[in-house]
Design a protein around this motif. Sequence first.
Motif, PDB file in Angstrom:
ATOM      1  N   LEU A  37      43.600  34.117  36.861  1.00 21.10           N
ATOM      2  CA  LEU A  37      44.333  33.470  37.936  1.00 21.10           C
ATOM      3  C   LEU A  37      44.149  34.185  39.268  1.00 21.10           C
ATOM      4  CD1 LEU A  37      47.673  32.677  36.043  1.00 21.10           C
ATOM      5  CD2 LEU A  37      45.711  31.183  36.420  1.00 21.10           C
ATOM      6  N   HIS A  38      43.553  35.388  39.252  1.00 23.64           N
ATOM      7  CA  HIS A  38      43.316  36.135  40.489  1.00 23.64           C
ATOM      8  C   HIS A  38      41.893  35.963  41.013  1.00 23.64           C
ATOM      9  CE1 HIS A  38      47.140  38.339  40.242  1.00 23.64           C
ATOM     10  NE2 HIS A  38      46.913  38.416  38.934  1.00 23.64           N
ATOM     11  N   MET A  39      41.046  35.245  40.289  1.00 20.46           N
ATOM     12  CA  MET A  39      39.641  35.173  40.671  1.00 20.46           C
ATOM     13  C   MET A  39      39.426  34.455  41.996  1.00 20.46           C
ATOM     14  SD  MET A  39      37.638  34.572  37.083  1.00 20.46           S
ATOM     15  CE  MET A  39      37.653  35.836  35.820  1.00 20.46           C
ATOM     16  N   VAL A  40      40.371  33.600  42.388  1.00 22.04           N
ATOM     17  CA  VAL A  40      40.216  32.877  43.652  1.00 22.04           C
ATOM     18  C   VAL A  40      40.654  33.724  44.836  1.00 22.04           C
ATOM     19  CG1 VAL A  40      40.493  30.652  42.549  1.00 22.04           C
ATOM     20  CG2 VAL A  40      42.514  31.864  43.369  1.00 22.04           C
ATOM     21  N   GLY A  41      41.169  34.894  44.625  1.00 22.15           N
ATOM     22  CA  GLY A  41      41.627  35.731  45.711  1.00 22.15           C
ATOM     23  C   GLY A  41      40.480  36.511  46.354  1.00 22.15           C
ATOM     24  N   LYS A  93      40.695  39.769  47.257  1.00 25.61           N
ATOM     25  CA  LYS A  93      40.673  41.102  46.676  1.00 25.61           C
ATOM     26  C   LYS A  93      41.401  41.071  45.335  1.00 25.61           C
ATOM     27  CE  LYS A  93      40.611  43.553  51.109  1.00 25.61           C
ATOM     28  NZ  LYS A  93      41.295  44.585  51.940  1.00 25.61           N
ATOM     29  N   PRO A  94      41.053  42.001  44.473  1.00 24.48           N
ATOM     30  CA  PRO A  94      41.737  42.052  43.172  1.00 24.48           C
ATOM     31  C   PRO A  94      43.120  42.664  43.324  1.00 24.48           C
ATOM     32  CG  PRO A  94      40.228  43.871  43.343  1.00 24.48           C
ATOM     33  CD  PRO A  94      40.021  43.044  44.591  1.00 24.48           C
ATOM     34  N   PRO A  95      43.959  42.600  42.282  1.00 25.90           N
ATOM     35  CA  PRO A  95      45.264  43.283  42.323  1.00 25.90           C
ATOM     36  C   PRO A  95      45.074  44.783  42.481  1.00 25.90           C
ATOM     37  CG  PRO A  95      45.199  41.693  40.538  1.00 25.90           C
ATOM     38  CD  PRO A  95      43.807  41.784  41.069  1.00 25.90           C
ATOM     39  N   LEU A  96      46.078  45.456  43.009  1.00 22.71           N
ATOM     40  CA  LEU A  96      45.984  46.883  43.276  1.00 22.71           C
ATOM     41  C   LEU A  96      45.740  47.672  42.007  1.00 22.71           C
ATOM     42  CD1 LEU A  96      48.903  47.390  45.854  1.00 22.71           C
ATOM     43  CD2 LEU A  96      46.462  47.080  46.315  1.00 22.71           C
ATOM     44  N   TYR A  97      46.392  47.290  40.901  1.00 26.12           N
ATOM     45  CA  TYR A  97      46.228  48.082  39.685  1.00 26.12           C
ATOM     46  C   TYR A  97      44.819  47.960  39.129  1.00 26.12           C
ATOM     47  CZ  TYR A  97      46.619  43.960  36.612  1.00 26.12           C
ATOM     48  OH  TYR A  97      46.415  42.775  35.959  1.00 26.12           O
ATOM     49  N   CYS A  98      44.154  46.825  39.390  1.00 22.94           N
ATOM     50  CA  CYS A  98      42.761  46.687  38.959  1.00 22.94           C
ATOM     51  C   CYS A  98      41.859  47.604  39.782  1.00 22.94           C
ATOM     52  CB  CYS A  98      42.309  45.245  39.107  1.00 22.94           C
ATOM     53  SG  CYS A  98      43.153  44.103  38.024  1.00 22.94           S
TER      54      CYS A  98
END
Length: 1450
Positions: A1319-1323, A1325-1330
């Motif tokens: 669900l984050h692939m369209v962003g 940048k990735p989430p901070l924890y990634c």
Amino acid sequence: RIADYFVVAGHTDSSLPLDEDLAFPNAQHKLSDQRKDPITDICVIDRTLEESCPQGFTCIELTPTGFPADLNYGSLTAHNLLLCYRRGKDKPPLIDLGVFYEGLETVRAGISILETTPAGRSANVNNKSGNHPIYLTFRRAKESAPQNALAVTDICIIFTNKGEKAPYAFCQIEKNLNKGLIGANVYLCYKKSMRQVDSIAFKAGFIGRYPTEDTGSFSLPASVPLFCLPMGATIECWSSKTRHPLPTFSSFVLTTETSDKVFGAVVSFYESYPEEKLTEEQKYKLGILRGDGQRSKSQKTVHTNKAICLLSRWPMFSAFRDFLMYLYRLTVSPQAHSVPVERHIAHFMHNVPFPTAQRPRVQYQMSPMHATILTRPQITPIPLSGASFLALLDDLGPENTLTLLILALTEHKIVIHSLRPAEITCVAEALITLLFPFKWRCTYVPLCPLEMGYVMEAPCPFIVGVDSRYFDIYEPPSDVACVNLDTNSITLMEEKKNISWKMLPKKPAKLLKATLQKYFKEVKDCPREDLNGGSMLSLQDPDLSRTERHRKIDLAIQEAVLKLTASLMKGYRQFLLPITEAPNPGTADPSSLFNIQEFVRSRERSSQRFYQSVVGTQLFSSFIEERCLTSSASLVFFDECIDRLTPDHDHVHLIETDDSQTSDHTVMIMPPDEKGLPPGVGYQYTLFPELQDELFDLGEEDLLINESSTRGRRKSDTFTFGHRTKQELRTMQKLSKFHSGDPQLWARLLISHTYGAWFACLPAFVIECRHKSAALRTAHDALYALKEKNCIPLPDETYYRMLLHLCAVYNKPALAVRVFQFVRKTGIQLSAITYGLYNKAVLEGTWPSSNRDGYMLWQKLRNVFLATKRFQYGLQRRSKFAGSDQHTDPGLRSDETLVNGEVGDPMASLADESKPSDHRPRSVAVSPALHRKPAHGSFKFNHTSSTGSTGGGLASLDVACPDTVATQDGISAFKTPNPTSGDSLTPGISPATPELGNLFGGDAKFLSSLSDSDQLRYQELCSHRNPSAEDSSDVSKSPRYNHSLLSRGRASTSLYPGPMDPLTPNKAEFTPPLLRKMSVPNSTKVARQDISNLEVDPLSPFTKPSTTPEESQPTPAAPGTSDIEVTISSCSKCHKCESLVYDEEIMAGWIADESSLNTHCPFCNSLFVPFLNIEIKPPESLSPVVEGYAGSFVLPLTPDATITSTAMSIGDSQSELNSQIAPQILEPVTIPYLSSLVLRKELESLLENEGTKVLTDPGFVDNHPILYWNLVWYFRRLNLHTNLYKILLRSQLVQQNCKVIPSKKDNVVIHLMWDNLKLHMVGEKPPLYCAWHQIMTQGPSEEFATYSQSFLNDIKDSIMQDDVLGPLVAVLNELNAQRGIRRSAYREILYLIIVALGKSSIDIIAFDREYRRAFDLLSPSERALTRKCDRPPSDHAVDCREIFGELDLY
């Protein structure tokens, strides 16, 4: 089926004469050898004027008690008048007698007045001179009256002022013959019976039946003809002027070998009988031949009676009567019919469906002019019967109804008789039903044939119904209470016992009497229809409203009596005595199961005599035995009735009517057609025909109801004890709506339903386990886990019922006692079903002969060793932390640190077998590796291989179960049907979406209820199923979304806080170092002032006391491999605001409805359906499992087994993990995420219909994937043992796609993820924890330049200093500068510090508090940067996370 058998009964060639002398073994009860002729004439003679009795007449000289039968008795001047009568067959008999007050009333047509004596003098019987004369009247039958018409057979005179009463079965004319001031109160009484004709009685037999062979429902009893014609099959001789009698309807009840009731509906009628079949002797008996051998001068005809009968399990007497009457009319009709009688019978039995809740009325059109309506019986917990409470009240009146109820409750001998046989069965069934909850265990024959009359000589109590003609031959025994439905009277032959309704407790008796009087008046205002009329309903029947009114009155009468019995037994449950020890020969006696004397003393003094009579009956003893030793749903209903009673219970409704009773939905069934019959053939009858088998054939294509379809619709009985009762369902529904507004109560409700689903799956788990006792103890400890989460007590006893049932099946009475003691401590009062299961398990189980067996001795040695190690460990901890300012939570129990033990502690894996109620649950000891974290409300075994973060969403489940397990006793086998497939797609889903029938099998119904937006969301998720090779390679190579986060990233040293972690700060970084607080179950929350602590944590496995080198070494274990690896995520996206909604927010937003899949978005409050995303990795795609990876889990199922969880060599594994290529993931599975309310309801429905075996069949994964994956998600979430993990390896989903060869131990690795990276692939940048994880594992690179390492380190360092405001502002600025999906600042910070510092080092509750404080301190300009998703989580979400625990991120 509506009916099971059709029978024709009557005189056959093999019928033997019915010997009436055999009816009673005791000949003293026989009145005479010859039946009395009816009375044809009466007269009054004046003895004062010396008038004598006319020739052929009999004078009534005395009253029943011996007084002179003078009609003017006691008068000083009046004449001595006597009444005379004559019997005979030469003229029509008298059918009525009466008293006429001249000048005060008029005479109706057809009534004759006896005005003169035989000598021509006045026949005025009034002794008062100058007053209105009083004359006797009579009515004579017509010449053409049928032979079975009622006629006067006896007359007597009684003096009521002398204490005389009308003799038994006599009718008293309520008009005094003496109007003078002086004299006795003289009343005329007479008895009516059927007109007697010359006849010969035979034993009835079968003339025909359909079907000719017994069906699977029940075998046709050989005694059915006797009940069809209870007075025998007779051959009678009538006068040629006698009119043919109308058919008569009657009913009877039989009991099968399985104690089920079978209801019979009978229409009996007369047909002509060939005179040439009679013998000479029979012609003499019938009066055809005179004594001299000559034929009688009067013209006579010979007839015989015959009966047609329907046998059914359903008391639909009205519809059966209409149908049988229609068949009779077909056979006497002079015209030819195109369809034979046999075709009508087969059509009715096979093609008329049973009324259901969806179609409660079925109208069967028998002909264009005649129809009948079959109404669905009222389904209540009270057993089904053929009762008519309306008939009981109408025939006996309020006081006699109460008296009859008292006679039955005190077990008297009761005979119910009438000349209307249809009334007898209805009243007898009503009496039996009104005894509820008591059951009549003695002799019960609601309509007794003449041949079985000997039952009235039985020494035990009985309820017998007979035809009143029986008493023309025999007098009843002296100890029998006779109930005459024709005269509305009850006669006690012995006056020793003063039986009256006044024996009852005063208040409930008065309330019941007032209610009965009210409805008795209504019945008289709206009289019932004649049962023998046979008037069939037309399409516009004006009697339908009357029928509905009578139905409501019938239900009200039953409910009024139920209130009485509930009042009588109020508070009885506190006198029950449970079995808590090994049974002895007297354990099952009612006196051992119930404190009878204390129960009687607790009743009001005025009614104790009544209670003393009741408690000594078999009726009461069987009730106590059934309440204590069986599991009856009807007794649960009775207990609920007692609880619902109020002091003034006039407006309390105990019997809830079925909704189908008010529905107007009617199905019409047309009459049979001529298909398959010979063309041009007509069927005309003069007699009821002999049944021909070939005419019954309807053809296979015309059969709407067949035996196979009936069997297919029958419910499974293997899930009886796991199903919630109606009351539990109603209560839980109310609680769901009530608890939805309270955060803690809502979370507890959700987890209680999850445990309810687990207990429903418990039988399958026990079947698959080799060691049943250990599996059952695991279930017992699950109860303590529920209690520690404050989920008990709940009005839901399925947990206890299922466990107690399995204790009975697997012979574990001691465990059943422990379960009962647990329930007693919680203050729950068990229902009748659960209480009966408990006593059955204890009573029928095999108890050990001695407690000093080997197992108990090893237990004692084990406990001593365990206590020694705990003392040693406590001393070591005290010496290490002496003088330190850091202390553990004061609410922590003394055994908690040991349970969370350290590596090298050999007792850290032991569970206390003999655990008292205040200890931790056994299930934690049985499954240490399943506990992801030191969660709130639970405990965890920590090892160097799995810190608070690594012990989480990953576990290797090694279920010690055989591949094939024999079916155990009490659990029926069920073969799962093949999955169904459909060609059509669900509306709203694009053709690109796989077919629902193939994907979801029996669970496709869930997707059919999705809204358009949810279906679009489902398509979006399905679009990730088949990525192209290029896409998959790009994704795997991208450093932004490395799939190692889903697999082996957890083994990175950077994720584990401790002395070896390069990111672990020095002591100087803590100012001052704060201790991470742990919340304790069943205790209030302790105020926390810190968020993290990396230096000293007494519960951390990396904080070791001073131990010997041997103790600090990990337990060695051989490396293992997993058969398959599953990753499940619940994170979903709202279709309206496009926000990501996480697991605890989904739980908090669920609707309190067991039929809704929707949850509320916490940000826009819109409804959407969340989804679970499942990814399955085959063995070839998995990297080698390092030693002790993820805490290898082995389920110990022996009492002396220990649990091993091996350590992992981080240094050795790091290089291997970093060298792995991204694994190839199979096609993901996306299914709706069900709330535990919906999941439990659907699971119960599945188990009820398909049985427990469906959970042991690998086809469950393929046929019911939505249920399966939701169960796996919840059970894995709560670390509950189940066999569902194992069957995944044998499912088609895995076998066809992964080609897995299951290993001996069936290892399944399951990850439960907090986030869904897809669900984050369209962003942008990735989430901070990634990003943090990528930098710590692979180092900074130009390709991965999304966040600077200093930016992430600053956030981490600020959090470690308990500063949340700074990171919050920085993250808000960063998120608002990004494009694409807008993530939550709360989630970004929380997930980053969990990955950076370790889950075990973060107190998320304290973080929530600090985050909420920082959010409130934001300036207006900073607050303008926030969105709804940045707000702190709601209280509902926090409590759901605290109850269910956190998930994993890596």
